[in-house]
Scaffold this motif. Structure first.
Motif, PDB file in Angstrom:
ATOM      1  N   GLY A  51       0.828  -1.191   0.000  1.00 46.64           N
ATOM      2  CA  GLY A  51       0.000   0.000   0.000  1.00 46.64           C
ATOM      3  C   GLY A  51       0.858   1.235   0.000  1.00 46.64           C
ATOM      4  N   SER A  52       0.227   2.398   0.122  1.00 45.41           N
ATOM      5  CA  SER A  52       0.982   3.636   0.248  1.00 45.41           C
ATOM      6  C   SER A  52       1.289   3.849   1.728  1.00 45.41           C
ATOM      7  CB  SER A  52       0.187   4.812  -0.321  1.00 45.41           C
ATOM      8  OG  SER A  52      -1.019   5.008   0.407  1.00 45.41           O
ATOM      9  N   ALA A  53       2.455   4.404   2.017  1.00 44.44           N
ATOM     10  CA  ALA A  53       2.891   4.517   3.413  1.00 44.44           C
ATOM     11  C   ALA A  53       3.413   5.913   3.713  1.00 44.44           C
ATOM     12  CB  ALA A  53       3.964   3.482   3.714  1.00 44.44           C
ATOM     13  N   ARG A  54       3.145   6.364   4.927  1.00 43.30           N
ATOM     14  CA  ARG A  54       3.682   7.617   5.451  1.00 43.30           C
ATOM     15  C   ARG A  54       4.171   7.328   6.866  1.00 43.30           C
ATOM     16  NH1 ARG A  54       2.793   8.130   0.937  1.00 43.30           N
ATOM     17  NH2 ARG A  54       1.674   9.755  -0.220  1.00 43.30           N
ATOM     18  N   VAL A  55       5.459   7.504   7.107  1.00 45.06           N
ATOM     19  CA  VAL A  55       6.046   7.178   8.413  1.00 45.06           C
ATOM     20  C   VAL A  55       6.901   8.338   8.885  1.00 45.06           C
ATOM     21  CG1 VAL A  55       7.584   5.628   9.680  1.00 45.06           C
ATOM     22  CG2 VAL A  55       6.055   4.700   7.914  1.00 45.06           C
ATOM     23  N   THR A  56       6.807   8.652  10.172  1.00 44.46           N
ATOM     24  CA  THR A  56       7.645   9.682  10.777  1.00 44.46           C
ATOM     25  C   THR A  56       8.456   9.057  11.903  1.00 44.46           C
ATOM     26  OG1 THR A  56       6.084  11.460  10.271  1.00 44.46           O
ATOM     27  CG2 THR A  56       7.690  11.877  12.018  1.00 44.46           C
ATOM     28  N   ALA A  57       9.771   9.150  11.790  1.00 45.09           N
ATOM     29  CA  ALA A  57      10.680   8.653  12.831  1.00 45.09           C
ATOM     30  C   ALA A  57      11.276   9.850  13.558  1.00 45.09           C
ATOM     31  CB  ALA A  57      11.789   7.807  12.219  1.00 45.09           C
ATOM     32  N   THR A  58      11.434   9.728  14.869  1.00 43.51           N
ATOM     33  CA  THR A  58      12.011  10.811  15.659  1.00 43.51           C
ATOM     34  C   THR A  58      13.263  10.327  16.392  1.00 43.51           C
ATOM     35  OG1 THR A  58      10.530  10.250  17.507  1.00 43.51           O
ATOM     36  CG2 THR A  58       9.793  11.967  16.001  1.00 43.51           C
ATOM     37  N   ASP A  59      14.128  11.299  16.698  1.00 43.95           N
ATOM     38  CA  ASP A  59      15.388  11.010  17.401  1.00 43.95           C
ATOM     39  C   ASP A  59      16.170   9.916  16.675  1.00 43.95           C
ATOM     40  OD1 ASP A  59      14.716  12.890  19.330  1.00 43.95           O
ATOM     41  OD2 ASP A  59      13.705  11.423  20.581  1.00 43.95           O
ATOM     42  N   VAL A  60      16.511  10.211  15.423  1.00 44.25           N
ATOM     43  CA  VAL A  60      17.218   9.254  14.581  1.00 44.25           C
ATOM     44  C   VAL A  60      18.728   9.484  14.713  1.00 44.25           C
ATOM     45  CG1 VAL A  60      17.537   8.396  12.242  1.00 44.25           C
ATOM     46  CG2 VAL A  60      15.286   9.257  12.967  1.00 44.25           C
ATOM     47  N   PRO A  61      19.478   8.545  15.297  1.00 42.05           N
ATOM     48  CA  PRO A  61      20.918   8.725  15.476  1.00 42.05           C
ATOM     49  C   PRO A  61      21.663   8.718  14.145  1.00 42.05           C
ATOM     50  CG  PRO A  61      20.274   6.517  16.140  1.00 42.05           C
ATOM     51  CD  PRO A  61      19.010   7.256  15.846  1.00 42.05           C
ATOM     52  N   ALA A  98       8.843   5.626  16.033  1.00 41.19           N
ATOM     53  CA  ALA A  98       8.432   5.688  14.626  1.00 41.19           C
ATOM     54  C   ALA A  98       6.953   5.325  14.538  1.00 41.19           C
ATOM     55  CB  ALA A  98       9.267   4.757  13.761  1.00 41.19           C
ATOM     56  N   LYS A  99       6.181   6.193  13.910  1.00 38.16           N
ATOM     57  CA  LYS A  99       4.751   5.943  13.728  1.00 38.16           C
ATOM     58  C   LYS A  99       4.352   6.360  12.327  1.00 38.16           C
ATOM     59  CE  LYS A  99       3.529   6.752  18.586  1.00 38.16           C
ATOM     60  NZ  LYS A  99       2.682   7.549  19.532  1.00 38.16           N
ATOM     61  N   GLY A 100       3.250   5.791  11.849  1.00 35.35           N
ATOM     62  CA  GLY A 100       2.809   6.168  10.521  1.00 35.35           C
ATOM     63  C   GLY A 100       1.511   5.510  10.129  1.00 35.35           C
ATOM     64  N   THR A 101       1.193   5.605   8.858  1.00 35.68           N
ATOM     65  CA  THR A 101      -0.025   5.005   8.321  1.00 35.68           C
ATOM     66  C   THR A 101       0.296   4.254   7.029  1.00 35.68           C
ATOM     67  OG1 THR A 101      -0.589   6.997   7.044  1.00 35.68           O
ATOM     68  CG2 THR A 101      -1.504   6.817   9.272  1.00 35.68           C
ATOM     69  N   VAL A 102      -0.478   3.211   6.791  1.00 35.34           N
ATOM     70  CA  VAL A 102      -0.402   2.465   5.536  1.00 35.34           C
ATOM     71  C   VAL A 102      -1.812   2.375   4.982  1.00 35.34           C
ATOM     72  CG1 VAL A 102       0.186   0.293   4.421  1.00 35.34           C
ATOM     73  CG2 VAL A 102       1.588   1.120   6.316  1.00 35.34           C
ATOM     74  N   SER A 103      -1.992   2.827   3.750  1.00 37.15           N
ATOM     75  CA  SER A 103      -3.305   2.798   3.121  1.00 37.15           C
ATOM     76  C   SER A 103      -3.352   1.660   2.099  1.00 37.15           C
ATOM     77  CB  SER A 103      -3.577   4.141   2.410  1.00 37.15           C
ATOM     78  OG  SER A 103      -4.842   4.144   1.802  1.00 37.15           O
ATOM     79  N   ILE A 104      -4.343   0.763   2.248  1.00 38.91           N
ATOM     80  CA  ILE A 104      -4.444  -0.401   1.368  1.00 38.91           C
ATOM     81  C   ILE A 104      -5.815  -0.428   0.693  1.00 38.91           C
ATOM     82  CG2 ILE A 104      -2.792  -1.769   2.700  1.00 38.91           C
ATOM     83  CD1 ILE A 104      -5.097  -3.181   4.052  1.00 38.91           C
ATOM     84  N   ALA A 164      -4.373   1.911   7.946  1.00 38.26           N
ATOM     85  CA  ALA A 164      -3.873   1.287   9.171  1.00 38.26           C
ATOM     86  C   ALA A 164      -2.875   2.215   9.853  1.00 38.26           C
ATOM     87  CB  ALA A 164      -3.200  -0.047   8.844  1.00 38.26           C
ATOM     88  N   ASP A 165      -3.052   2.406  11.146  1.00 35.49           N
ATOM     89  CA  ASP A 165      -2.062   3.130  11.949  1.00 35.49           C
ATOM     90  C   ASP A 165      -1.063   2.113  12.482  1.00 35.49           C
ATOM     91  OD1 ASP A 165      -3.375   5.662  11.714  1.00 35.49           O
ATOM     92  OD2 ASP A 165      -4.817   5.004  13.229  1.00 35.49           O
ATOM     93  N   THR A 225       3.711  -2.779  14.885  1.00 33.39           N
ATOM     94  CA  THR A 225       2.439  -3.136  15.517  1.00 33.39           C
ATOM     95  C   THR A 225       1.295  -2.325  14.928  1.00 33.39           C
ATOM     96  OG1 THR A 225       3.577  -3.623  17.605  1.00 33.39           O
ATOM     97  CG2 THR A 225       1.199  -3.273  17.716  1.00 33.39           C
ATOM     98  N   LEU A 226       0.189  -3.020  14.644  1.00 35.37           N
ATOM     99  CA  LEU A 226      -1.030  -2.341  14.208  1.00 35.37           C
ATOM    100  C   LEU A 226      -1.680  -1.693  15.429  1.00 35.37           C
ATOM    101  CD1 LEU A 226      -3.213  -1.924  11.926  1.00 35.37           C
ATOM    102  CD2 LEU A 226      -4.317  -3.972  12.847  1.00 35.37           C
ATOM    103  N   THR A 227      -1.875  -0.377  15.391  1.00 38.79           N
ATOM    104  CA  THR A 227      -2.467   0.331  16.533  1.00 38.79           C
ATOM    105  C   THR A 227      -3.862   0.872  16.239  1.00 38.79           C
ATOM    106  OG1 THR A 227      -1.382   2.402  15.867  1.00 38.79           O
ATOM    107  CG2 THR A 227      -0.195   0.978  17.418  1.00 38.79           C
ATOM    108  N   GLY A 228      -4.239   0.881  14.977  1.00 36.17           N
ATOM    109  CA  GLY A 228      -5.565   1.365  14.625  1.00 36.17           C
ATOM    110  C   GLY A 228      -5.874   1.044  13.182  1.00 36.17           C
ATOM    111  N   LEU A 229      -7.161   1.034  12.843  1.00 35.81           N
ATOM    112  CA  LEU A 229      -7.553   0.802  11.456  1.00 35.81           C
ATOM    113  C   LEU A 229      -8.917   1.421  11.219  1.00 35.81           C
ATOM    114  CD1 LEU A 229      -6.785  -2.148   9.216  1.00 35.81           C
ATOM    115  CD2 LEU A 229      -9.103  -1.238   9.183  1.00 35.81           C
TER     116      LEU A 229
END
Length: 255
Positions: free
Chosen positions: A93-103, A112-118, A232-233, A219-223
């Motif tokens: 699917g299409s994905a949008r992810v945001t990662a924070t505090d990346v060394p 890291a959190k994001g969404t995947v659209s299917i 999907a979150d 992990t799937l946290t929402g849909l």
């Protein structure tokens, strides 16, 4: 003569300082420009390698804010990843992810959190292990309608089940909101008593394990249903960048 020379030097001094400041500023701009050219492409290469994606995978990388201070500090505050079509762990699917505090020098992410659209077909494949009679599925926000047949009194009866998708403890959660049998709307509460255990299966909320379709570290946290797509979150374990086991697909209990 000495007084005149001193006066000229004093007159030139502000201009010298200004030139130095401008040169340093130009160097800083050039360094920032170079960093903005190099860092996103480096991040893209690392993501593609770690997730075993095709070399030509379309993947946009953005790093908000001034880059140089973050590089000096050794941590990128935020990295945004986006792809219109990507396959991870068997889900496309299409994905949008945001990662924070990346060394910068490698290590675990802060988060890291994001969404995947299917689409409908991909969502339907997630229901392979569900105890639902699925021969056709249609998505129309905020619900999904599953159509199939159930064995009732020795006959195959057409059934339509409208469910509201969600997530619970990493599983896909399907909550029935309406039901039709043989083209007629029926009361959900009454069906269980009418057709026994088959009624319980199609009228009660049902959890569907999809751990075997996702890396352990995701992990799937929402849909939810948006239009004709399922969104999907997801959240990722920050150690997914350093622990190879977290990139392997999980497992589901055997029924």
């Amino acid at each position: 003569m000495t007084s005149a020379s001193s006066a000229r030097r004093r007159a030139r001094w502000p201009w010298v300082v200004l030139v130095i400041v401008l040169v340093l500023a130009a160097l800083g701009v050039a360094a920032e420009f170079i960093a903005r050219s190099v860092v996103p492409s480096t991040v893209r290469s690392l993501v593609i390698d770690n997730l075993d994606l095709p070399a030509d995978q379309q993947l946009d990388v953005q790093v908000p804010g001034m880059m140089l201070p973050q590089l000096i500090a050794g941590t990128l505050d935020e990295v945004r990843l986006a792809s219109d079509e990507v396959t991870v762990g068997g889900i496309s699917g299409s994905a949008r992810v945001t990662a924070t505090d990346v060394p910068v020098s490698g290590g675990a992410l802060g988060a890291a959190k994001g969404t995947v659209s299917i689409d409908q077909d991909e969502f339907s494949s997630l229901l392979d292990s569900a105890q639902l009679p699925v021969s056709r599925i249609a998505l129309a926000a905020p619900n999904a309608t599953v159509e199939g047949e159930v064995d009732l009194f020795g006959r195959q009866i057409p059934v339509g089940i409208t469910v509201t998708p969600g997530a619970e403890d990493g599983d896909l959660l399907l909550t029935p909101v309406s039901l039709s049998l043989n083209g007629m709307d029926v009361n959900l509460d009454a069906v269980s008593g009418m057709i026994g255990s088959a009624g319980d299966t199609i009228t009660q909320p049902q959890r569907v394990c999809i751990a075997d379709r996702l890396p352990v570290g995701i992990t799937l946290t929402g849909l939810r249903i948006e239009g004709t797509s399922a969104v999907a979150d997801i959240s990722a374990d920050g150690r997914i960048t350093v622990d190879q086991k977290l990139l392997e697909n999980g497992t589901c209990p055997r029924s």
